[in-house]
Design an enzyme around this catalytic site. Structure first.
Site, PDB file in Angstrom:
ATOM      1  N   GLU A 146      19.628  11.185   3.587  1.00  0.00           N
ATOM      2  CA  GLU A 146      19.128  11.100   2.197  1.00  0.00           C
ATOM      3  C   GLU A 146      20.454  11.406   1.440  1.00  0.00           C
ATOM      4  OE1 GLU A 146      15.059  12.900   1.358  1.00  0.00           O
ATOM      5  OE2 GLU A 146      16.125  14.414   1.555  1.00  0.00           O
TER       6      GLU A 146
ATOM      7  N   HIS B  46      18.136  20.250   3.983  1.00  0.00           N
ATOM      8  CA  HIS B  46      17.745  19.673   2.876  1.00  0.00           C
ATOM      9  C   HIS B  46      18.820  19.795   1.973  1.00  0.00           C
ATOM     10  CE1 HIS B  46      16.073  17.769  -0.849  1.00  0.00           C
ATOM     11  NE2 HIS B  46      15.350  16.941   0.256  1.00  0.00           N
TER      12      HIS B  46
HETATM   13  P1  13P Z   1      12.693  11.873  -4.097  1.00  0.00           P
HETATM   14  O1  13P Z   1      11.927  10.901  -3.196  1.00  0.00           O
HETATM   15  O2  13P Z   1      12.041  12.585  -5.457  1.00  0.00           O
HETATM   16  O3  13P Z   1      14.132  11.203  -4.566  1.00  0.00           O
HETATM   17  O4  13P Z   1      13.174  12.997  -3.271  1.00  0.00           O
HETATM   18  C1  13P Z   1      13.895  12.593  -1.948  1.00  0.00           C
HETATM   19  C2  13P Z   1      13.981  14.020  -1.189  1.00  0.00           C
HETATM   20  O5  13P Z   1      14.671  14.694  -1.494  1.00  0.00           O
HETATM   21  C3  13P Z   1      12.951  14.218  -0.139  1.00  0.00           C
HETATM   22  O6  13P Z   1      13.281  15.240   0.699  1.00  0.00           O
END
Ligand code: 13P
Length: 231
Positions: free
Chosen positions: A157, A85
Site C-alpha cells: 500500500e 497498516h
Molecule cells: P483506500 O482504498 O481508501 O485508499 O484505503 C486503502 C487502505 O488503506 C486499505 O487498507
C-alpha cells in the site's frame, strides 16, 4: 483473487448490522475477507465472507490496557489480521519490530497475518523506497520459520495512494512487487491504495497481484459488487 475489506474506524453497531446484511448478498468466486473495527467483530454472522481484524496486541493476555490479543481474536473465529497498516505506523507509532511480535502472536493462534508495507511520497521522490520496503519486510519476518513466513499475506500500500485517488502506474507497482517477490517468492501479494471500480481495469493487468486491500470501497457494497464483477 483475494479481496480484503478494511472498514478502518467506520460503522456504529446499527450501521454495521445493516452493512453485514448488504454484504451477505455478495455472490462471487473471489475470497472476501472483512476486517471490521474491533468492537464490531463480535457482531459478525455471515458465511460468504471470512473474518479478519485490523490489529492485534504484541503481547499475550495480561496487563495491557486497551489491547486485544490473538487468543481473543481466535476465540471470535477471526482468521486473518492486518499488521503494520501505515495508519497505525503513523498514528500509533507501530514499528517494524512491533509487526514482528504481532505476526508471531497471530501465527501461534492460527490467524493469517496480512502484513502491510509501503512508502511515503517523500521516500519515493528521494528514491529510498526500495530500502523502506525491504526493511519493513525483513524486520517483520525476523526469526520466523520458513513455513511460518509462507503463511503471511503481503499487502503493498503506497501511503500517498491511500484515500487520495492517486494510483501509481502499473510499472511502479510491478517494480515494488518484484522487490517483495525477491524476498518472499511464495507469498500472496495484495495491492491497496485508492483501488476502485473505475481503475480496476488497469490494475488487473498486473499479473503479479493476487488480490486487493480496499478501504473506501469496502464501505460501499454496490460499488464493491461492480469491482468484484470486473476482477
Ligand atoms: P483506500 O482504498 O481508501 O485508499 O484505503 C486503502 C487502505 O488503506 C486499505 O487498507
Amino acid at each position: 483473487m483475494i479481496v480484503a475489506l478494511n472498514n478502518k474506524s467506520n460503522f456504529t453497531k446499527e450501521e454495521f448490522i445493516k452493512y453485514l446484511d448488504e454484504l451477505s448478498t455478495i455472490e462471487t468466486k473471489h475470497k472476501i475477507i472483512l476486517c471490521p473495527t474491533s468492537v464490531n467483530i463480535a457482531l459478525f454472522d455471515i458465511d460468504n465472507v471470512s473474518l479478519g481484524a485490523q490489529n492485534v496486541s504484541n503481547n499475550l493476555a495480561g496487563a495491557h490496557t486497551g489491547e486485544v490479543n490473538a487468543d481473543q481474536l481466535e476465540s471470535f473465529k477471526v482468521k486473518y489480521c492486518l499488521v503494520g497498516h501505515s495508519e497505525r505506523r503513523e498514528e500509533q507509532h507501530i514499528t517494524s519490530k512491533d509487526t514482528n511480535k504481532k505476526i508471531k502472536q497471530l501465527l501461534d493462534n492460527h490467524i493469517t497475518p496480512i502484513l502491510c508495507v509501503g512508502e511515503t511520497k517523500e521516500q519515493r521522490v528521494h528514491k529510498n523506497y526500495r530500502a523502506v520496503i525491504r526493511e519493513e519486510l525483513l524486520t517483520a519476518i525476523k526469526d520466523l520459520e520458513e513455513e511460518e513466513i509462507k503463511r503471511i499475506i503481503i499487502a503493498y500500500e503506497p501511503i500517498y495512494s491511500i484515500g487520495t485517488g492517486i494510483v501509481p502506474t502499473n510499472d511502479e507497482i510491478i517494480e515494488v512487487l518484484n522487490i517483495i517477490k525477491k524476498i518472499l517468492p511464495d507469498n500472496k501479494i495484495l495491492y491497496g491504495g485508492s483501488a476502485n471500480e473505475d481503475n480496476i481495469d488497469t490494475l488487473k493487468e498486473i499479473k503479479e497481484i493476487d488480490g486487493f486491500l480496499l478501504g473506501g470501497l469496502s464501505l460501499e457494497v454496490e460499488k464493491l459488487k461492480l469491482f468484484l464483477e470486473k476482477i
